[in-house]
Motif scaffolding. Structure first.
Motif, PDB file in Angstrom:
ATOM      1  N   ASN A 130       0.738  -1.278   0.003  1.00  0.00           N
ATOM      2  CA  ASN A 130       0.108  -0.115  -0.056  1.00  0.00           C
ATOM      3  C   ASN A 130       0.830   1.196  -0.152  1.00  0.00           C
ATOM      4  O   ASN A 130       0.280   2.407  -0.376  1.00  0.00           O
ATOM      5  CB  ASN A 130      -0.957   0.051   1.160  1.00  0.00           C
ATOM      6  N   TYR A 131       2.131   1.130   0.353  1.00  0.00           N
ATOM      7  CA  TYR A 131       3.107   2.300   0.566  1.00  0.00           C
ATOM      8  C   TYR A 131       4.338   2.172   0.121  1.00  0.00           C
ATOM      9  O   TYR A 131       4.801   1.333  -0.054  1.00  0.00           O
ATOM     10  CB  TYR A 131       3.072   2.721   2.072  1.00  0.00           C
ATOM     11  N   LEU A 152       5.775   8.453   4.461  1.00  0.00           N
ATOM     12  CA  LEU A 152       4.710   7.469   4.028  1.00  0.00           C
ATOM     13  C   LEU A 152       4.250   8.156   2.450  1.00  0.00           C
ATOM     14  O   LEU A 152       3.606   9.325   2.389  1.00  0.00           O
ATOM     15  CB  LEU A 152       3.529   7.240   4.845  1.00  0.00           C
ATOM     16  N   LYS A 153       4.246   7.391   1.509  1.00  0.00           N
ATOM     17  CA  LYS A 153       3.622   7.750   0.041  1.00  0.00           C
ATOM     18  C   LYS A 153       2.621   6.843  -0.295  1.00  0.00           C
ATOM     19  O   LYS A 153       3.286   5.608  -0.702  1.00  0.00           O
ATOM     20  CB  LYS A 153       4.860   8.115  -0.857  1.00  0.00           C
ATOM     21  N   PRO A 154       1.450   6.965  -0.391  1.00  0.00           N
ATOM     22  CA  PRO A 154       0.485   5.954  -0.836  1.00  0.00           C
ATOM     23  C   PRO A 154       0.699   5.547  -2.192  1.00  0.00           C
ATOM     24  O   PRO A 154       0.866   6.095  -3.038  1.00  0.00           O
ATOM     25  CB  PRO A 154      -0.788   6.312  -0.497  1.00  0.00           C
ATOM     26  N   LEU A 161      -5.891   5.721   2.995  1.00  0.00           N
ATOM     27  CA  LEU A 161      -4.224   5.798   2.890  1.00  0.00           C
ATOM     28  C   LEU A 161      -3.895   7.360   3.212  1.00  0.00           C
ATOM     29  O   LEU A 161      -4.256   8.085   2.470  1.00  0.00           O
ATOM     30  CB  LEU A 161      -3.786   5.338   1.564  1.00  0.00           C
ATOM     31  N   ASN A 163      -0.778  10.533   3.321  1.00  0.00           N
ATOM     32  CA  ASN A 163       0.307  11.115   3.311  1.00  0.00           C
ATOM     33  C   ASN A 163       0.872  11.722   4.320  1.00  0.00           C
ATOM     34  O   ASN A 163       0.320  12.580   4.947  1.00  0.00           O
ATOM     35  CB  ASN A 163       0.052  12.215   1.918  1.00  0.00           C
ATOM     36  N   SER A 183      -4.867  10.639   1.401  1.00  0.00           N
ATOM     37  CA  SER A 183      -4.248  10.802   0.097  1.00  0.00           C
ATOM     38  C   SER A 183      -5.288  11.116  -1.078  1.00  0.00           C
ATOM     39  O   SER A 183      -5.175  11.756  -2.011  1.00  0.00           O
ATOM     40  CB  SER A 183      -3.670   9.425  -0.378  1.00  0.00           C
TER      41      SER A 183
END
Length: 240
Positions: A130-131, A152-154, A161, A163, A183
């Motif tokens: 997911n990330y 964290l970057k989706p 989710l 950011n 996100s």
């Protein structure tokens, strides 16, 4: 649908699964390689769903409007999570505006039910599925604990989710804090609410003890939902 309702439905539950508790591990130092940190964190997040069989916790929800010191609504529930069936609630007490009980607190509870469903958990877990993760080499300290900080970057746009960043205990890899924005917003009028969740380490798991969701909407201005969790009763599943 009220523009604030959908974001608050999503956020409470989202964060509940997105940063679900992990099982403790061996001590490490802040010189750990980024790949090692990510590998351990992801492994423990996945292991959480195997080893956390059941818990019961009391959750207190309080809604604040436009900087007011007094709450617009409050509700206390007893939440029961079971690995095989998800989460259920029993209301202990409620007070305040019926509008904000129905538009902020009730949707938040329903969202938590949805994301704890056995068929959807994997879609919001803090994993590489997911990330995309990046470890900040500087690290940080939260509540006296040295932490790795993960950006964290989706991998896809989703209200489930975030950011943002996750703080992970440098000795145990247990989650300490997470903070970020959706996100993808749940409403065109709601913007991107800011969510912060803090954890305590209980029986080898990182369990959420406080959460704040701050949303701004065109029609309703600022709304802050504060959630406190206490009196955890946790059952572990020790089967391999």
């Amino acid at each position: 649908m009220n523009p604030l309702e959908r974001p608050l439905r999503v956020l409470s539950g989202t964060i509940a699964i997105l940063v679900s508790c992990a099982i403790s591990c061996c001590a490490v130092s802040l010189v750990e390689s980024p790949d090692t940190v990510i590998t351990h964190v992801e492994a423990l997040i996945r292991a959480r769903f195997e080893h956390l069989a059941k818990y019961v916790v009391r959750e207190h929800y309080a809604v604040y409007r436009n900087g007011a010191a007094e709450t617009a609504a409050q509700q206390t529930v007893e939440a029961t999570y079971q690995k095989s069936t998800g989460i259920t609630y029993t209301t202990v007490s409620k007070a305040g505006s019926s509008m904000w009980l129905s538009r902020a607190i009730e949707p938040a509870l329903e969202s938590e039910r949805e994301v704890n469903d056995v068929t959807t958990r994997h879609q919001v877990m803090l994993t590489a599925d997911n990330y995309e993760f990046k470890v900040d080499p500087a690290g940080d300290s939260v509540n006296g604990r040295d932490c790795f900080v993960l950006d964290l970057k989706p991998r896809r746009k989703s209200p489930y989710l975030l950011n943002g960043k996750a703080w992970v205990d440098a000795r145990t890899y247990l989650l300490v804090r997470i903070r970020g924005t959706q996100s993808r917003s749940s409403s065109l009028l709601a913007g991107l609410p800011l969510i912060t969740r803090d954890f305590a380490h209980i029986r080898g798991f990182a369990m959420v003890v406080h959460e704040e969701i701050e949303a701004h909407t065109f029609l309703f201005g600022q709304t802050v939902v504060k959630i406190d969790y206490d009196s955890y009763d946790i059952q572990r599943d020790e089967r391999p």
